[in-house]
Design an enzyme around this catalytic site. Sequence first.
Site, PDB file in Angstrom:
ATOM      1  N   GLU A  44       0.818  -1.217   0.000  1.00  0.00           N
ATOM      2  CA  GLU A  44       0.000   0.000   0.000  1.00  0.00           C
ATOM      3  C   GLU A  44       0.854   1.271   0.000  1.00  0.00           C
ATOM      4  O   GLU A  44       0.492   2.284   0.573  1.00  0.00           O
ATOM      5  CB  GLU A  44      -0.977   0.019   1.187  1.00  0.00           C
ATOM      6  CG  GLU A  44      -1.885  -1.170   1.270  1.00  0.00           C
ATOM      7  CD  GLU A  44      -2.605  -1.455  -0.037  1.00  0.00           C
ATOM      8  OE1 GLU A  44      -2.805  -0.534  -0.823  1.00  0.00           O
ATOM      9  OE2 GLU A  44      -2.961  -2.627  -0.261  1.00  0.00           O
ATOM     10  N   GLY A  45       1.987   1.191  -0.665  1.00  0.00           N
ATOM     11  CA  GLY A  45       2.897   2.325  -0.750  1.00  0.00           C
ATOM     12  C   GLY A  45       3.995   2.169   0.274  1.00  0.00           C
ATOM     13  O   GLY A  45       3.761   2.323   1.481  1.00  0.00           O
TER      14      GLY A  45
END
Length: 597
Positions: free
Chosen positions: A441-442
């Site tokens: 998620e980054g």
Amino acid sequence: MPSYKAPVEEVLFLLRDVFDIERRGDLPGFAEATPDLIEAILSEAAKLCEDAVQPLNQLGDRVGCTRHPDGRVETPQGFKDAYRAFVAGGWLGLSAPPEFGGQGLPFTLATIVNEFASSANMAFAMYPGLSQGALAAILTHGSESQKKIFAPKLISGAWSGTMNLTESHCGTDLGMLKTKAVPSADGSYEIFGQKIFISAGEHDLAENIIHLVLARIEGAPAGVKGISLFVAPKFLIEADGSLGARNKVACGSIERKMGIHGNSTCVMNYDGAKAWLVGEPNKGLNAMFVMMNEARLGVAIQGLAVSEVAYQNAASYAKDRLQGRSLAGPKYPEKPADPIIVHPDVRRNLMTIRAFNEAARALILWTALESDVAHRTADAAERQAATDHLALLTPVLKGVLTDVGFDNTVKAQQVFGGHGYISEWGMEQFVRDARIAMIYEGANGVQALDLVGRKLARDGGRAIMSFFTTVRSFIKENDAEPELKPYLAGVRQGADHLEQATLWFMQNAMAKPDQAGAGSYDYMHLLGLVALGFMWARIAKAALAARANEPARAAPMEAKLLIGKYFMERIMPETGAHLARITAGSDTLMAMPAEQF
């Protein structure tokens, strides 16, 4: 075998004493969330997670998911029964809109249930968690028809959801994606391409899986400006809502990975899969960001959740394990040795973890409450302030809580000594499971760049200025309280360091962007420390009041005050080190030629 007990009393203290959740009764869904109902919900969620979900954690890790030759994926034994219990209890729809079958209660309550489930079994909790993210994206950007088709089934748990972003050649840089969407005469599209690292991409828990897929329509602009979002169900849906033929999307393989083995992380192959556009063409990244921001808060919760369960087991072990004698003399002379809880270094590890956990939980709940305000208030100014809070603190929560959460699982493992390295105790699984949260998620370095490169300067720095105002106002309002001084002093110094770092970026990063890049990671952690310290100041104020007014709560409140004081003495001073690294600049960091690495 590790154990877990959901921190229900801790959450109730935060909701009632620290954040006074009852004052938000003006917001839709909050009036229904009476104190008795909240306690009942949390108690039932705790029971489900402790009794049905947690016992499957080690089994899921050992066995993992199985892909059959026809592409079907089987989850570990017991997962289907636990999932049935989860959806039968209505937990997926706790905060979802009633018009689609949800209960409409505060998102804050769903956040707490997410923590309990993730502590009990992080791999299992990802299945319903991804469905909630897909639901949010469809409710925000989907057509009325799409909402009607997909939302009730996602809320009931009959169908589950995924997000399909990453390809083998592009992760963070989604502008490079190659998956293409070919228009069909009936208004749908055919998706061609391959996605990797797709959590819950294929499994046997739900009757259908709803894939949200980023792809480029033929002829669309290059880069992120040409990305669209599509919904591609595993099984096509007939006009009457029943399931039809299998769509042309399949699991090509399950990724072999370090942890979260109980979750099926898949390579997904799209070979002309029928799909429908969600939102506007070429605006897919904006639509997917709804799901990604939901997921980033969910991943931050994972950082806390694994830290919490690791702490619980390490603290229990430290009170039982006999090794050596206290430096101050035997504490348990009747025993052959003292429990290791008497040793300062063991206490250092445990208190460091707990000091983080209690403040991190408060920070998550504060942010979840702000999310409820942003989505439910009719007051435009309140909504703007809450939205600013979310924009500023989402990357901080994701980055800081997962970094520190992983470090804490290592500290907890260390308490066990050699037993921490042995699988049966469960500590090494916590370390492996927690590690992914820093990446997906980054990656956390990207979260830091997002914070410094985008969020700080947005709207003239309105969000960070509002944060400073909130913190400084609290200090000023409580400065006359002598018992709060140890807590306020640490927050004040941290806020000073944060303001200096912010000013330094303003003066040095515009002309030389590498200055921002070089200091962004430390800035993210500096802001995170100040936010956690601020939470401890608020916790301390509430604990002092509870100790004075309710003698029965004196002992647990005294423990809180001690843990908070430890945070201020041992952890908060790290803000100075972060400031020093930020102001060192980028010259030395960027000087070495690439070939010298």
